[in-house]
Design an enzyme around this catalytic site. Structure first.
Site, short mmCIF file in Angstrom:
data_model
loop_
_atom_site.label_atom_id
_atom_site.label_comp_id
_atom_site.label_asym_id
_atom_site.label_seq_id
_atom_site.Cartn_x
_atom_site.Cartn_y
_atom_site.Cartn_z
N LYS A 278 -27.61 -37.92 7.66
CA LYS A 278 -28.88 -38.24 7.00
C LYS A 278 -29.80 -39.18 7.77
O LYS A 278 -30.99 -39.27 7.46
CB LYS A 278 -28.60 -38.86 5.62
CG LYS A 278 -28.06 -37.89 4.60
CD LYS A 278 -29.13 -36.92 4.16
CE LYS A 278 -28.58 -35.65 3.60
NZ LYS A 278 -28.91 -34.44 4.33
N HIS B 247 -27.58 -23.16 10.69
CA HIS B 247 -26.28 -23.30 10.04
C HIS B 247 -26.42 -23.09 8.54
O HIS B 247 -27.14 -23.81 7.87
CB HIS B 247 -25.65 -24.66 10.33
CG HIS B 247 -24.92 -24.70 11.64
ND1 HIS B 247 -23.75 -25.36 11.83
CD2 HIS B 247 -25.21 -24.10 12.82
CE1 HIS B 247 -23.33 -25.17 13.07
NE2 HIS B 247 -24.21 -24.43 13.70
N PRO C 72 -22.88 -42.00 9.28
CA PRO C 72 -23.30 -40.68 9.75
C PRO C 72 -22.65 -39.49 9.01
O PRO C 72 -23.02 -38.35 9.26
CB PRO C 72 -22.90 -40.68 11.22
CG PRO C 72 -21.88 -41.75 11.37
CD PRO C 72 -22.16 -42.76 10.32
N TYR D 258 -26.91 -32.12 1.20
CA TYR D 258 -26.71 -31.93 2.64
C TYR D 258 -27.93 -31.26 3.26
O TYR D 258 -28.38 -31.64 4.36
CB TYR D 258 -25.45 -31.10 2.88
CG TYR D 258 -24.98 -31.15 4.31
CD1 TYR D 258 -24.18 -32.20 4.77
CD2 TYR D 258 -25.31 -30.14 5.22
CE1 TYR D 258 -23.75 -32.25 6.09
CE2 TYR D 258 -24.89 -30.19 6.54
CZ TYR D 258 -24.11 -31.25 6.96
OH TYR D 258 -23.69 -31.30 8.27
N TYR E 102 -15.70 -31.20 8.53
CA TYR E 102 -15.45 -32.61 8.20
C TYR E 102 -14.03 -32.67 7.65
O TYR E 102 -13.76 -32.07 6.60
CB TYR E 102 -16.42 -33.11 7.13
CG TYR E 102 -17.88 -33.16 7.55
CD1 TYR E 102 -18.69 -32.03 7.50
CD2 TYR E 102 -18.45 -34.37 7.96
CE1 TYR E 102 -20.03 -32.10 7.86
CE2 TYR E 102 -19.80 -34.44 8.32
CZ TYR E 102 -20.58 -33.30 8.27
OH TYR E 102 -21.91 -33.37 8.63
P1 RFL Z 1 -33.85 -45.51 16.79
O1 RFL Z 1 -33.44 -44.16 17.25
O2 RFL Z 1 -32.87 -46.61 16.85
O3 RFL Z 1 -35.14 -45.91 17.63
C1 RFL Z 1 -35.67 -47.21 17.59
C2 RFL Z 1 -36.39 -47.48 18.90
O4 RFL Z 1 -36.91 -48.81 18.86
C3 RFL Z 1 -36.68 -49.41 20.11
N1 RFL Z 1 -36.66 -50.87 20.00
C4 RFL Z 1 -37.66 -51.67 20.39
N2 RFL Z 1 -38.86 -51.39 20.91
C5 RFL Z 1 -39.66 -52.43 21.22
N3 RFL Z 1 -39.27 -53.73 21.07
C6 RFL Z 1 -38.08 -54.05 20.56
N4 RFL Z 1 -37.71 -55.32 20.45
C7 RFL Z 1 -37.22 -52.99 20.19
N5 RFL Z 1 -35.98 -52.94 19.66
C8 RFL Z 1 -35.66 -51.65 19.54
C9 RFL Z 1 -35.35 -48.85 20.56
O5 RFL Z 1 -35.18 -48.96 21.97
C10 RFL Z 1 -35.45 -47.41 20.09
O6 RFL Z 1 -35.97 -46.56 21.07
O7 RFL Z 1 -34.41 -45.49 15.29
P2 RFL Z 1 -35.26 -44.36 14.52
O8 RFL Z 1 -36.39 -43.87 15.38
O9 RFL Z 1 -35.53 -44.93 13.18
O10 RFL Z 1 -34.28 -43.11 14.40
C11 RFL Z 1 -33.12 -43.19 13.60
C12 RFL Z 1 -32.00 -42.33 14.18
O11 RFL Z 1 -31.85 -42.67 15.55
C13 RFL Z 1 -30.68 -42.52 13.45
O12 RFL Z 1 -30.89 -42.66 12.06
C14 RFL Z 1 -29.73 -41.32 13.65
O13 RFL Z 1 -29.35 -41.21 15.00
C15 RFL Z 1 -28.48 -41.46 12.78
N6 RFL Z 1 -27.51 -40.40 13.03
C16 RFL Z 1 -27.66 -39.14 12.47
N7 RFL Z 1 -28.75 -38.85 11.74
C17 RFL Z 1 -28.94 -37.59 11.24
O14 RFL Z 1 -29.95 -37.35 10.57
N8 RFL Z 1 -28.04 -36.57 11.48
C18 RFL Z 1 -26.91 -36.78 12.22
O15 RFL Z 1 -26.17 -35.82 12.46
C19 RFL Z 1 -26.67 -38.12 12.73
N9 RFL Z 1 -25.59 -38.39 13.47
C20 RFL Z 1 -26.38 -40.67 13.83
C21 RFL Z 1 -25.43 -39.63 14.03
C22 RFL Z 1 -26.21 -41.91 14.44
C23 RFL Z 1 -25.10 -42.14 15.23
N10 RFL Z 1 -25.00 -43.42 15.86
C24 RFL Z 1 -24.61 -43.61 17.19
C25 RFL Z 1 -25.55 -44.59 15.20
C26 RFL Z 1 -24.31 -39.85 14.80
C27 RFL Z 1 -24.13 -41.12 15.39
C28 RFL Z 1 -22.87 -41.31 16.20
C1 PHB Z 2 -23.39 -34.69 15.31
O1 PHB Z 2 -23.33 -33.52 15.72
O2 PHB Z 2 -23.58 -35.64 16.09
C2 PHB Z 2 -23.20 -34.98 13.88
C3 PHB Z 2 -23.12 -33.93 12.98
C4 PHB Z 2 -22.92 -34.19 11.63
C5 PHB Z 2 -22.81 -35.48 11.20
C6 PHB Z 2 -22.90 -36.54 12.09
C7 PHB Z 2 -23.08 -36.28 13.44
O3 PHB Z 2 -22.60 -35.72 9.88
#
Ligand code: RFL
Ligand code: PHB
Length: 389
Positions: A296, A72, A292, A384, A200
């Site tokens: 990041k 992208h 989100p 970004y 967005y």
């Molecule tokens: P995770 O993915 O939460 O993984 C943590 C792991 O630890 C486990 N855990 C345990 N294990 C052992 N004992 C315990 N007591 C434990 N408690 C928890 C969990 O089961 C899990 O497997 O954290 P990590 O690895 O730091 O990764 C972070 C990312 O997951 C998070 O920052 C992103 O998903 C955020 N995010 C986005 N980030 C981006 O860079 N680009 C995006 O486009 C983006 N979109 C998003 C997002 C997060 C979203 N949500 C749902 C919060 C969109 C959404 C909707």
């Molecule tokens: C996604 O595709 O899940 C997504 C993309 C951009 C964002 C957050 C989530 O800023």
């Protein structure tokens, strides 16, 4: 049991860190509470910075991403009337990659066993011990039996709700927390996206985002009140709302289909300082959360892990401890810049329930400035696409 580095959490941060350390011959055990299927069932991030994709390239785990990831070169900010194009490639010479967190995690999981990376799934009652001594340990229950894993270092990659951050003494950890008065309702559907680039949108009915996973799989979000019941949003109502908020042009191109995932996530900004205590190091969502809006979260987890793996590798290879001593300050410097960007973009693009007419004029003026100023668009684009490591 004994290992060199115990990693708590087998999400993207833990798996990526584990692979980077394994690639240098360091013994690693990852302890994850959930099953592999459960971890892969979470639909989260979609946009990867170059710093993140570079780590997969370095590990030689970029094969599927190169095949299936989408390059992208820009995205749109919509303000109800017009689409403002932020041409990342023209403004920064770089690009981002659309490749789901689920796919990154799957690639890392599948390569774990062949590369000697031990991942224990289904570990209950995970607890950290003696993190300020030279002999820390992790205890847990597996299939009803108590286990104890001794190690040199513990890396807390267990997300926002995990036990690692809680193991930092209260007088050491300082937290900065900002909760937002809304969440994102997301829908994943096997339909072609309505736009080649992400949109967005700041609409008077609230924020909306058009994103994707592939040419045939779309991901959309809308801003909803925090206490919104998911049951109030049958698919058709959600598609109608998206069509409105994304405006006539993009909204008119939406292809509807049944949801394969639908969920509401609250938005928050959170930082824990420092990210290290004794032999415990925090990385990813365990240490910080961003809303989100800037895409990041996962990318910050990857940059933490880049710094931390570098420090641990130097410690094992050369006995140098300065990387470990400097990890928290180095990681936090980048974390706070991403916190700022995510907070600013969240403020700019959402309708705040307590916002007044002045706040709205500020949004309009800022979007107007972004539309008219290449300098403003460059500032957004360079954040970004990802600040340098
Ligand atoms: P995770 O993915 O939460 O993984 C943590 C792991 O630890 C486990 N855990 C345990 N294990 C052992 N004992 C315990 N007591 C434990 N408690 C928890 C969990 O089961 C899990 O497997 O954290 P990590 O690895 O730091 O990764 C972070 C990312 O997951 C998070 O920052 C992103 O998903 C955020 N995010 C986005 N980030 C981006 O860079 N680009 C995006 O486009 C983006 N979109 C998003 C997002 C997060 C979203 N949500 C749902 C919060 C969109 C959404 C909707
Ligand atoms: C996604 O595709 O899940 C997504 C993309 C951009 C964002 C957050 C989530 O800023």
């Amino acid at each position: 049991m004994r290992t060199q580095v115990a990693i708590i959490g087998g999400g993207p941060a833990g798996l990526l860190l584990g692979h980077l350390l394994r690639a240098e011959g360091i013994a690693v055990t990852i302890i994850e509470r959930q099953s592999a299927a459960h971890v892969l069932g979470r639909i989260r991030a979609g946009v990867l910075e170059r710093t993140t994709t570079d780590l997969l390239v370095r590990l030689g785990l970029d094969g599927r991403m190169r095949q299936e990831g989408l390059r992208h070169d820009g995205f749109f900010l919509a303000d109800g009337e017009r689409l403002i194009h932020v041409d990342i490639a023209a403004l920064t010479g770089r690009h981002v990659t659309v490749y789901g967190q689920t796919e990154v995690t799957r690639d890392l999981m599948e390569a774990a066993a062949p590369r000697g990376l031990a991942v224990i799934h289904g570990a209950a009652d995970v607890a950290l011990h003696d993190v300020d001594s030279d002999r820390p340990a992790v205890s847990f229950t597996l299939d009803g039996r108590s286990q104890r894993l001794e190690c040199d270092f513990i890396c807390g990659c267990d997300g926002f709700h995990g036990p690692s951050r809680q193991a930092m003494p209260a007088h050491v950890a300082r937290v900065f927390d900002k909760a937002y008065p809304f969440g994102w309702l997301g829908i994943l559907a096997d339909v072609p996206p309505c736009s080649d680039e992400l949109i967005y949108a700041n609409h008077e009915r609230g924020f909306a985002l058009a994103s994707m996973r592939s040419a045939t799989r779309s991901r959309y979000y809308i801003q909803v009140p925090l206490d919104e019941p998911l049951a109030d949003w049958p698919d058709e109502r959600l598609w109608d709302e998206l069509a409105l908020r994304l405006g006539p042009e993009a909204g008119g191109r939406i292809v509807r289909g049944p949801a394969i995932e639908k969920s509401i996530a609250p938005l928050r900004s959170f930082v824990c300082e420092p990210m290290r205590h004794g032999r415990l190091f925090l990385a990813g969502d365990a240490a910080h959360i961003v809303p989100p809006t800037g895409a990041k979260g996962l990318n910050l987890a990857a940059s933490d892990v880049a710094y931390l793996s570098d420090a641990l590798i130097r410690w094992y290879a050369k006995g140098e401890g300065d990387g470990l001593a400097g990890y928290s300050a180095r990681a936090l410097a980048r974390v706070w810049k991403s916190e700022r960007f995510s907070w600013q973009l969240t403020r700019l693009m959402h309708r705040f329930p307590d916002g007044d007419a002045f706040d709205r004029r500020m949004q309009v003026a800022e979007l107007d400035y972004i539309a008219s100023s290449e300098a403003a668009r460059t500032a957004i684009a360079e954040n970004y696409v990802g600040l340098p490591l």
